[in-house]
Design an enzyme around this catalytic site. Sequence first.
Site, PDB file in Angstrom:
ATOM      1  N   SER A  81      -9.417   1.840   3.284  1.00 26.97           N
ATOM      2  CA  SER A  81      -8.540   2.506   2.346  1.00 26.97           C
ATOM      3  C   SER A  81      -7.540   1.585   1.652  1.00 26.97           C
ATOM      4  O   SER A  81      -6.972   1.980   0.642  1.00 26.97           O
ATOM      5  CB  SER A  81      -7.783   3.616   3.066  1.00 26.97           C
ATOM      6  OG  SER A  81      -6.925   3.062   4.049  1.00 26.97           O
TER       7      SER A  81
ATOM      8  N   SER B  59      -9.648  -0.420   7.555  1.00 32.29           N
ATOM      9  CA  SER B  59      -9.094  -0.257   6.206  1.00 32.29           C
ATOM     10  C   SER B  59      -8.421  -1.486   5.611  1.00 32.29           C
ATOM     11  O   SER B  59      -8.099  -1.487   4.431  1.00 32.29           O
ATOM     12  CB  SER B  59      -8.091   0.898   6.191  1.00 32.29           C
ATOM     13  OG  SER B  59      -8.771   2.122   6.136  1.00 32.29           O
TER      14      SER B  59
ATOM     15  N   LYS C  45       0.862  -1.192   0.000  1.00 32.12           N
ATOM     16  CA  LYS C  45       0.000   0.000   0.000  1.00 32.12           C
ATOM     17  C   LYS C  45       0.896   1.238   0.000  1.00 32.12           C
ATOM     18  O   LYS C  45       1.866   1.291   0.779  1.00 32.12           O
ATOM     19  CB  LYS C  45      -0.879  -0.043   1.253  1.00 32.12           C
ATOM     20  CG  LYS C  45      -1.903   1.069   1.368  1.00 32.12           C
ATOM     21  CD  LYS C  45      -2.712   0.877   2.667  1.00 32.12           C
ATOM     22  CE  LYS C  45      -3.812   1.896   2.834  1.00 32.12           C
ATOM     23  NZ  LYS C  45      -4.579   1.680   4.085  1.00 32.12           N
TER      24      LYS C  45
END
Lengths: 106, 532
Positions: free
Chosen positions: B173, B197, B97
């Site tokens: 996210s 997330s 990420k």
Amino acid sequence: MAETITPEIFEHLVELAALDLDDEEASYLRRELNGQLKAIHELESIEVAEDIPITSHGVPYSEAISAPLREDVIASCKEADDILAQAPEVEDRLFVVPDIPHEDLS
Amino acid sequence: MIVETCDLPAHELVRRLKQGEITAVGILESTVARIDAVEGRAPTTAPYQAEAMDQEKIHAYITLTLDRAHEQAQAVDRALEAGEDPGVLAGVPISIKDIFCLRGTPSTAGSRILENFISPYTATPASRLEAAGAVTLGKVNLDEFTYGSSNESSAFLPPPGNPWDPKRVPGGSSGASAAAVAAGESTISLGTDTAGSIRQPASFCGVVGLKPTYGRVSRYGLIAFASSLDCPGPVTRDVTDAALALQVIAGQDPYDATTAAIPVDDYLSGLEKGVAGMRIGLSPDYFRLRYPDPETGELQEQPVAPEIAAAVRQAAAILAEAGAEIVEDVAMPNTQYGIPAYFVISRVEAASNLHRYDGVKYGLRYEGAVEDMIELYQKSRGQGFGPQPKLRILMGMYVSAEQYEKDYYQKALRVRTLIRRDFETAFDPQGDHRLDCLLTPTTPTTAFEIGRVYGDTVLMQYADLLTVPANHAGIPGISIPAGLDSLNLPIGIQLLGPDFSEAKLLRVARAYEMATDAEAWRKGKPKVLEAT
């Protein structure tokens, strides 16, 4: 706690936050902030006894599970050049910035 | 049905690699071919014009690091040839990420303000994965600074699509992490979970997402959002891979003083020991939701989507069949306050963490003429941050202002204590329930369409209603796939346990996985793979 974020409060927050906003963005942000504030007001209805302590993080950090402090030793930073290379403007390995607001006391 | 190499789980890839059936370079080539087939155009910060094709592709990677990947894969193959141990994740393709620093790569946080930032160092969990032999394919998209539950707030567009229906969001996210793992674009992804997330996108994309206990995995090199809530963790194809990845990334780190001095369990050896004698709880407070009506703002109560509730009950029945004792009616009365408290705590911490972006030392600097330093800050931050970071900074400053701090911030921190106590009571070995874990839905709904919720920041935040309590409490949680709904979209179920009980959660999750191995829904394939 039934306040809303008025245009005046909003302007003050924007100044503190050092954000340059256009009108359209400012109006969207203020509307959303007030929407979020309504959700936050739900906290008011919660009865919390006076003796309930705050929790600043979930897992309690007892001494037994906390990391010991590292020894205070001087170590060179191998990445200094890489870090300086990220700066928008550098001169003689110093960060260059525009005029810093100041008062002339002389 | 032929399973392509890039769709295999990590533990199977490593097994085949060590037996000489495949090579690390071969695994990499299979994964790169998949990326070429499903990725579509790369997300950028250029003015975004949506194209019809965008909603058929994944758009997960902000940066591909194929040279790095090739070097790493070749090193694994050389080590194997030389008879050396190439590591427990040898040759496993991973994505990171883009909120983690990875030396020599752009580390953007999905924001214009860090678009040109090349990280001078590597985050501890990323370096541990690479040291274990993993092959890093690149950095994947996210909500800007992780602020969102749909990935639509990234400055890098097109937004990632959900592999099961690319017209829908992958969640957030860590949305592109989950999408990449579901679509075979990486086998494992390193994500972060501040309010859900990792778990919410894992649920939306039909993969496994593990949020470890706060302090179990180092946050060094993680670009900070809410420092008391942020947790790095893996997104994987199956439960065994989650155990494998956690084994690698967990443990103390001298560079993160919040990592706990508690030995890391062996997550793999007891993984298949089953659930006999375990007490697994169900709470009515996780089956009903209180959230504000998008039109009126009035709070309303609704049950979670019936298909999701049914999947949880079915999972409870399956675990009972496997020998667990299901404990009904566990009261978790403060669950509903998770979001209001989060609106306060996370904003105060975010505002504090975002003050460092000033256009001086790194990141975007406004290039026009400015009068002084203050104007440089205002213009650089105004230009560099998107609406979500701006909202968090402004709200954080408001609720921590001297005149409101006691009513908002202090109150939220005390409500956090109540949320933590709900879990302590449920898990108390001497208490009424004595639970080993709690079984809940991961999300109130399955994946929603791109554009349907984005813009309404209150409604979007409520997507995390069932995941955020674990972040307040610091406890671990895992989301695992538990079926498909009538739209063929994945349903996720969540297991929550006491501090540092990851081994037990993984064991329960694996028991469910083994018991449902032959279910028809497990043969379902993401839509984006049908054409490949």
